[in-house]
Design a protein around this motif. Structure first.
Motif, PDB file in Angstrom:
ATOM      1  N   THR A 176       0.829  -1.200   0.000  1.00 54.69           N
ATOM      2  CA  THR A 176       0.000   0.000   0.000  1.00 54.69           C
ATOM      3  C   THR A 176       0.867   1.255   0.000  1.00 54.69           C
ATOM      4  O   THR A 176       1.851   1.341   0.743  1.00 54.69           O
ATOM      5  CB  THR A 176      -1.006   0.010   1.176  1.00 54.69           C
ATOM      6  OG1 THR A 176      -1.858   1.156   1.028  1.00 54.69           O
ATOM      7  CG2 THR A 176      -0.339   0.074   2.541  1.00 54.69           C
ATOM      8  N   ASP A 177       0.512   2.183  -0.874  1.00 51.60           N
ATOM      9  CA  ASP A 177       1.140   3.506  -0.885  1.00 51.60           C
ATOM     10  C   ASP A 177       0.404   4.314   0.182  1.00 51.60           C
ATOM     11  O   ASP A 177      -0.724   4.748  -0.020  1.00 51.60           O
ATOM     12  CB  ASP A 177       0.972   4.135  -2.280  1.00 51.60           C
ATOM     13  CG  ASP A 177       1.458   5.584  -2.331  1.00 51.60           C
ATOM     14  OD1 ASP A 177       1.633   6.202  -1.266  1.00 51.60           O
ATOM     15  OD2 ASP A 177       1.648   6.097  -3.448  1.00 51.60           O
ATOM     16  N   ALA A 178       1.058   4.474   1.333  1.00 51.23           N
ATOM     17  CA  ALA A 178       0.417   5.165   2.455  1.00 51.23           C
ATOM     18  C   ALA A 178       1.012   6.558   2.632  1.00 51.23           C
ATOM     19  O   ALA A 178       0.964   7.120   3.728  1.00 51.23           O
ATOM     20  CB  ALA A 178       0.569   4.341   3.731  1.00 51.23           C
ATOM     21  N   ALA A 199       5.976   5.357   2.598  1.00 51.66           N
ATOM     22  CA  ALA A 199       5.649   6.638   3.226  1.00 51.66           C
ATOM     23  C   ALA A 199       6.768   7.632   2.941  1.00 51.66           C
ATOM     24  O   ALA A 199       7.854   7.247   2.501  1.00 51.66           O
ATOM     25  CB  ALA A 199       5.446   6.469   4.730  1.00 51.66           C
ATOM     26  N   SER A 200       6.482   8.905   3.192  1.00 48.43           N
ATOM     27  CA  SER A 200       7.411   9.971   2.828  1.00 48.43           C
ATOM     28  C   SER A 200       7.419  11.065   3.887  1.00 48.43           C
ATOM     29  O   SER A 200       6.354  11.452   4.378  1.00 48.43           O
ATOM     30  CB  SER A 200       6.977  10.552   1.483  1.00 48.43           C
ATOM     31  OG  SER A 200       7.779  11.648   1.148  1.00 48.43           O
ATOM     32  N   GLY A 201       8.610  11.573   4.215  1.00 46.12           N
ATOM     33  CA  GLY A 201       8.752  12.557   5.295  1.00 46.12           C
ATOM     34  C   GLY A 201       8.027  13.872   5.059  1.00 46.12           C
ATOM     35  O   GLY A 201       7.417  14.425   5.966  1.00 46.12           O
ATOM     36  N   HIS A 202       8.074  14.363   3.838  1.00 46.20           N
ATOM     37  CA  HIS A 202       7.596  15.744   3.628  1.00 46.20           C
ATOM     38  C   HIS A 202       6.086  15.886   3.582  1.00 46.20           C
ATOM     39  O   HIS A 202       5.572  16.995   3.488  1.00 46.20           O
ATOM     40  CB  HIS A 202       8.243  16.362   2.376  1.00 46.20           C
ATOM     41  CG  HIS A 202       7.731  15.862   1.063  1.00 46.20           C
ATOM     42  ND1 HIS A 202       6.905  16.620   0.277  1.00 46.20           N
ATOM     43  CD2 HIS A 202       7.940  14.711   0.390  1.00 46.20           C
ATOM     44  CE1 HIS A 202       6.631  15.953  -0.837  1.00 46.20           C
ATOM     45  NE2 HIS A 202       7.255  14.791  -0.793  1.00 46.20           N
ATOM     46  N   LYS A 203       5.359  14.757   3.692  1.00 51.01           N
ATOM     47  CA  LYS A 203       3.911  14.864   3.744  1.00 51.01           C
ATOM     48  C   LYS A 203       3.414  14.928   5.194  1.00 51.01           C
ATOM     49  O   LYS A 203       2.227  15.053   5.420  1.00 51.01           O
ATOM     50  CB  LYS A 203       3.255  13.684   3.004  1.00 51.01           C
ATOM     51  CG  LYS A 203       3.670  13.520   1.538  1.00 51.01           C
ATOM     52  CD  LYS A 203       3.080  14.559   0.620  1.00 51.01           C
ATOM     53  CE  LYS A 203       3.584  14.502  -0.812  1.00 51.01           C
ATOM     54  NZ  LYS A 203       2.972  13.486  -1.652  1.00 51.01           N
ATOM     55  N   LEU A 204       4.331  14.790   6.144  1.00 52.91           N
ATOM     56  CA  LEU A 204       3.904  14.838   7.553  1.00 52.91           C
ATOM     57  C   LEU A 204       4.779  15.778   8.374  1.00 52.91           C
ATOM     58  O   LEU A 204       5.227  15.444   9.470  1.00 52.91           O
ATOM     59  CB  LEU A 204       3.817  13.432   8.176  1.00 52.91           C
ATOM     60  CG  LEU A 204       5.038  12.534   8.279  1.00 52.91           C
ATOM     61  CD1 LEU A 204       5.001  11.754   9.586  1.00 52.91           C
ATOM     62  CD2 LEU A 204       5.120  11.579   7.125  1.00 52.91           C
TER      63      LEU A 204
HETATM   64  C1  LIG Z   1       3.583  12.626  -2.610  1.00 51.52           C
HETATM   65  C2  LIG Z   1       3.167  11.252  -2.931  1.00 51.52           C
HETATM   66  C3  LIG Z   1       4.096  10.307  -3.431  1.00 51.52           C
HETATM   67  C4  LIG Z   1       5.511  10.678  -3.741  1.00 51.52           C
HETATM   68  O1  LIG Z   1       6.282  10.913  -2.593  1.00 51.52           O
HETATM   69  P1  LIG Z   1       7.676  11.705  -2.743  1.00 51.52           P
HETATM   70  O2  LIG Z   1       8.298  11.616  -1.397  1.00 51.52           O
HETATM   71  O3  LIG Z   1       7.322  13.096  -3.134  1.00 51.52           O
HETATM   72  O4  LIG Z   1       8.473  10.990  -3.784  1.00 51.52           O
HETATM   73  C5  LIG Z   1       3.646   9.028  -3.661  1.00 51.52           C
HETATM   74  N1  LIG Z   1       2.376   8.678  -3.426  1.00 51.52           N
HETATM   75  C6  LIG Z   1       1.463   9.532  -2.948  1.00 51.52           C
HETATM   76  C7  LIG Z   1       0.082   9.062  -2.677  1.00 51.52           C
HETATM   77  C8  LIG Z   1       1.824  10.858  -2.690  1.00 51.52           C
HETATM   78  O5  LIG Z   1       0.913  11.707  -2.224  1.00 51.52           O
END
Ligand SMILES: *Cc1c(COP(=O)(O)O)cnc(C)c1O
Length: 395
Positions: A176-178, A199-204
């Motif tokens: 899952t892309d969370a 998961a990704s740091g800059h979204k939180l």
């Molecule tokens: C932002 C985002 C990504 C990509 O993440 P990055 O850290 O910018 O590469 C992938 N999937 C979803 C659902 C996103 O919102």
């Protein structure tokens, strides 16, 4: 300072001051390479592993199941490409959805060119995956199901627990892309039968260029970056120590503040949705009404061009988005809005507003007041709208 109302937190967020503060010493005095043997540097290995523990704790995972990457896109690429390679003897079929982020969709296309078959599931009008269609798509050679936890454009939360259950009943791996959900909604990898999670740091409220892939113990997955022995030999390269520290700090902070923060965002989001739907005619909410991210609102305004709307909002100091950040700049309507059944014209007139932890009721009032004025102004210049009004008057 000029007015800035930032309602594009699905594109990226501001790094929280405490997160930055935690990171700073790792740029300056603690600059050692975690792989070095002397204590000055090897204590950074402990610092990195502590973040693994923090993140694992948030997900109900084990620390050694967390692999740091350079963000969400890399984690998504890794999950798909490396499982495809590792399991191709078992089968070459992958199931995903039409509403995934391009990091998944374009990786799917890449794999199709290399002999894999990918099924892209439809979603219903709210953006929810249909479980019977998922079941029907499963074949003996299906090796992976990848469905996002929450959609980045319309905010819809997918029935992840059920999807994971279906995957596991059929002996299929589940990714899952969370990226949008991590830090916004509680996630338990065991309860949801998740084998891999991005998961990704800059979204939180963490830094950009750092993320992780959770890989359940026992899942065979190839190394993504070849080189040194970092990340249990699965992702080479000297660790982004400040980034990892920031990601851990952001994850801990998001988990701690989740309940109050999301309650506040949810209530402001509902206030925003309520006002827009009540006060602006010929407009609709996209995405599920309740099963959605606490900070996401996505509207379509008929007779409006999303791009013009964004420019006018920008002139008032308001930052929003018309599709996903990656599709902005292209004139194709969003694949997500088309997948939920919007006609091209309606999809073009869409606006995503994603709240942040600092958003206030005053911000929302200012945005709705501005939006009313802008939408009315743009419609006054629209020949389509003029025709529509004339027709309605004569009928
Ligand atoms: C932002 C985002 C990504 C990509 O993440 P990055 O850290 O910018 O590469 C992938 N999937 C979803 C659902 C996103 O919102």
């Amino acid at each position: 300072m000029e007015k800035l109302i930032y309602l594009d937190n699905a594109a990226t967020t501001k790094t929280a001051p405490e997160v930055l503060e935690a990171m700073l010493p790792y740029f300056t005095e603690n600059y050692g390479n975690p792989s070095s043997v002397y204590g000055f540097a090897s204590k950074n290995k402990n610092a990195v592993n502590m973040q693994r523990g923090i993140i694992a704790g948030v997900l109900g995972a084990k620390p050694e199941e967390i692999y740091f990457t350079a963000g969400g896109s890399e984690a998504d690429n890794w999950a798909l490409k490396a499982t495809a390679e590792a399991y191709e003897k078992k089968g070459k079929h992958i199931i995903t959805t039409k509403i995934e982020h391009h990091a998944i969709l374009h990786t799917g296309e890449y794999l199709e060119k290399r002999g894999f078959e990918v099924t892209y599931l439809d979603v219903d009008e709210n953006g929810v995956v249909k479980l019977d269609e998922l079941r029907a798509a499963i074949r003996p050679d299906t090796i992976l199901i990848s469905v996002m936890f929450a959609n980045n454009e319309i905010g819809t939360l997918e029935p992840i627990r059920e999807i994971g259950g279906i995957a596991h009943e059929n002996g299929i791996l589940f990714h899952t892309d969370a990226v949008q959900a991590f830090g916004q909604v509680p996630i338990d990898v065991d309860a949801c039968h998740i084998d891999m999670l991005s998961a990704s740091g800059h979204k939180l409220n963490g830094p950009k260029g750092i993320g992780f892939l959770y890989i359940r113990k026992g899942v065979k997955i190839r190394s993504f970056v070849h080189g040194g022995a970092q990340e249990r030999k699965r992702r080479a390269g000297t660790e982004n120590v400040p980034g990892i520290i920031g990601l851990g700090a952001a994850a801990a902070r998001a988990a701690e503040t989740m309940e109050d923060r999301t309650a506040k965002e949810r209530s402001l989001r509902d206030y925003l949705i309520g006002r827009v739907l009540a006060e602006i005619p010929y407009c609709r909410l996209n995405g599920h009404r309740t099963e959605r991210l606490p900070n996401n609102a996505n509207f379509s305004f008929r007779f409006i061009e999303g791009e013009s709307l964004l420019i006018k909002l920008d002139m008032k100091g308001i930052c929003g988005s018309s599709g996903s950040a990656c599709t902005s700049g292209s004139l194709d309507p969003s694949h997500v809005l088309l997948a939920i059944g919007l006609p091209h014209e309606t999809a073009h007139g869409s606006l995503r507003l994603t709240l942040g932890e600092d958003t206030t009721k005053e911000d929302i009032d200012y945005v709705v007041d501005s939006l009313k004025e802008i939408v009315a102004g743009l419609r006054n210049m629209s020949p389509l709208y003029e025709d529509f009004i004339k027709k309605n008057q004569t009928e």
